[in-house]
Design a protein around this motif. Structure first.
Motif, PDB file in Angstrom:
ATOM      1  N   ALA A 183      -3.876  -6.104  -1.168  1.00  0.00           N
ATOM      2  CA  ALA A 183      -4.668  -7.134  -0.491  1.00  0.00           C
ATOM      3  C   ALA A 183      -4.348  -8.520  -1.035  1.00  0.00           C
ATOM      4  O   ALA A 183      -4.254  -9.495  -0.271  1.00  0.00           O
ATOM      5  CB  ALA A 183      -6.155  -6.831  -0.650  1.00  0.00           C
ATOM      6  N   PRO A 197      -5.064  -0.796  -3.622  1.00  0.00           N
ATOM      7  CA  PRO A 197      -5.673  -1.692  -2.633  1.00  0.00           C
ATOM      8  C   PRO A 197      -5.820  -3.135  -3.096  1.00  0.00           C
ATOM      9  O   PRO A 197      -5.609  -4.059  -2.311  1.00  0.00           O
ATOM     10  CB  PRO A 197      -7.045  -1.053  -2.369  1.00  0.00           C
ATOM     11  CG  PRO A 197      -7.298  -0.181  -3.556  1.00  0.00           C
ATOM     12  CD  PRO A 197      -5.967   0.295  -4.019  1.00  0.00           C
ATOM     13  N   PHE A 198      -6.168  -3.350  -4.375  1.00  0.00           N
ATOM     14  CA  PHE A 198      -6.384  -4.724  -4.836  1.00  0.00           C
ATOM     15  C   PHE A 198      -5.088  -5.529  -4.813  1.00  0.00           C
ATOM     16  O   PHE A 198      -5.040  -6.651  -4.301  1.00  0.00           O
ATOM     17  CB  PHE A 198      -6.992  -4.729  -6.237  1.00  0.00           C
ATOM     18  CG  PHE A 198      -7.133  -6.114  -6.815  1.00  0.00           C
ATOM     19  CD1 PHE A 198      -8.156  -6.949  -6.402  1.00  0.00           C
ATOM     20  CD2 PHE A 198      -6.225  -6.596  -7.750  1.00  0.00           C
ATOM     21  CE1 PHE A 198      -8.281  -8.238  -6.923  1.00  0.00           C
ATOM     22  CE2 PHE A 198      -6.345  -7.869  -8.272  1.00  0.00           C
ATOM     23  CZ  PHE A 198      -7.370  -8.690  -7.851  1.00  0.00           C
ATOM     24  N   TRP A 201       0.836  -1.206   0.000  1.00  0.00           N
ATOM     25  CA  TRP A 201       0.000   0.000   0.000  1.00  0.00           C
ATOM     26  C   TRP A 201       0.870   1.254   0.000  1.00  0.00           C
ATOM     27  O   TRP A 201       0.617   2.208  -0.728  1.00  0.00           O
ATOM     28  CB  TRP A 201      -0.902  -0.036   1.230  1.00  0.00           C
ATOM     29  CG  TRP A 201      -1.834   1.119   1.418  1.00  0.00           C
ATOM     30  CD1 TRP A 201      -1.805   2.016   2.439  1.00  0.00           C
ATOM     31  CD2 TRP A 201      -2.938   1.499   0.603  1.00  0.00           C
ATOM     32  NE1 TRP A 201      -2.828   2.923   2.327  1.00  0.00           N
ATOM     33  CE2 TRP A 201      -3.548   2.632   1.200  1.00  0.00           C
ATOM     34  CE3 TRP A 201      -3.482   0.986  -0.569  1.00  0.00           C
ATOM     35  CZ2 TRP A 201      -4.653   3.264   0.658  1.00  0.00           C
ATOM     36  CZ3 TRP A 201      -4.595   1.622  -1.122  1.00  0.00           C
ATOM     37  CH2 TRP A 201      -5.168   2.740  -0.510  1.00  0.00           C
ATOM     38  N   ALA A 247      -9.147  -4.989   0.536  1.00  0.00           N
ATOM     39  CA  ALA A 247      -8.996  -3.844  -0.364  1.00  0.00           C
ATOM     40  C   ALA A 247      -9.957  -2.720   0.020  1.00  0.00           C
ATOM     41  O   ALA A 247      -9.587  -1.534   0.023  1.00  0.00           O
ATOM     42  CB  ALA A 247      -9.237  -4.282  -1.805  1.00  0.00           C
TER      43      ALA A 247
END
Length: 274
Positions: free
Chosen positions: A83, A79-80, A73, A147
């Protein structure tokens, strides 16, 4: 086992440390060395006692994934991807132990028409359509929830990941407590049933970690939902196992952990404003 340990503890808190090390060895591929005075580190864990340290073991197992989540991050991967890397890290550390259990349960419960056939399918190492779909959905839900949390609570998503890991492993004790082993020769029958003192300690530790997460900034209402939904998720899988195979197996415990973790993360997402 207790019989393999010295009469006097090798150091203060040795019993707790031994149980924590046993949990880490059983639930992961981490190279946990033998502790001073521990005895045989490769002996099967005594689950009448060792689950008392399961919340802390879950925390330790989730920490690398949380670090990867924050690093990705911070590097701007989004985010995807952050995660996804975090979930992949967790699967590598555990050897996809719980994911394997979920897939086996989905195949057995979905494809078998009798108790015996369901247990036979669950023992088959090959994955079928039900198991494949269950794995894809489980991974998608965990990645999607993390995410979303990154978007909404930023670094708090790492705290959520660690807390969900601890709560879900504690909740996954439900079938061991409420059901007899479905097989007399299975791993679930060999390790024993958690005793009340161990469950009390595990519950206290899980609650303490939830309070710590609140101090670290997660919303109190979301933490309550995580506690409630993780427990309900594990109880739902336990009830299903009772109906489908009349007991519990290691695969059922793994499926409980996966469902409980997903339920906990989704509960927190629902409690955090978009």
């Amino acid at each position: 086992m207790d019989s393999e340990r010295p009469d006097e503890p090798a150091f203060p808190g040795a019993g707790l440390a031994y149980d924590g090390a046993a949990c880490l060895r059983f639930y992961s591929r981490l190279p946990v060395p033998a502790l001073p005075g521990e005895g045989d580190p490769h002996a099967p864990p005594d689950f009448t006692r060792v689950p008392r340290m399961l919340p802390l073991a879950g925390l330790v197992l989730a920490l690398p994934g949380a670090v990867v989540l924050l690093a990705a991050w911070g590097l701007g991967l989004g985010p995807f991807l952050a995660a996804t890397l975090a979930v992949a890290t967790g699967a590598l550390i555990t050897g996809a132990l719980h994911e394997d259990g979920l897939a086996d349960v989905a195949d057995g419960f979905g494809g078998g028409t009798t108790r015996e056939r369901r247990l036979e399918i669950m023992r088959d190492s090959r994955i079928g359509a039900y198991g494949g779909v269950a794995l894809v959905l489980a991974l998608a839900l965990r990645i999607g929830a993390l995410a979303t949390l990154l978007d909404r609570v930023d670094a708090g998503a790492a705290v959520a990941l660690v807390l969900a890991a601890a709560l879900s492993r504690t909740a996954a004790l439900a079938p061991m407590v409420l059901l007899d082993p479905a097989r007399r020769d299975g791993a679930a029958a060999a390790v024993g049933r958690p005793g009340h003192p161990a469950l009390m300690v595990a519950g206290t530790l899980a609650f303490a970690l939830a309070l710590l997460a609140a101090l670290l900034g997660l919303p109190f209402g979301g933490i309550v939902l995580m506690l409630v939904l993780s427990g309900l998720g594990a109880l739902a899988v336990t009830a299903l196992a009772r109906r489908r195979i009349g007991g519990q197996t290691g695969d059922v415990i793994g499926a409980c952990q996966q469902v409980a973790e997903i339920a906990a993360l989704l509960g927190l997402v629902a409690a955090v404003p978009a």
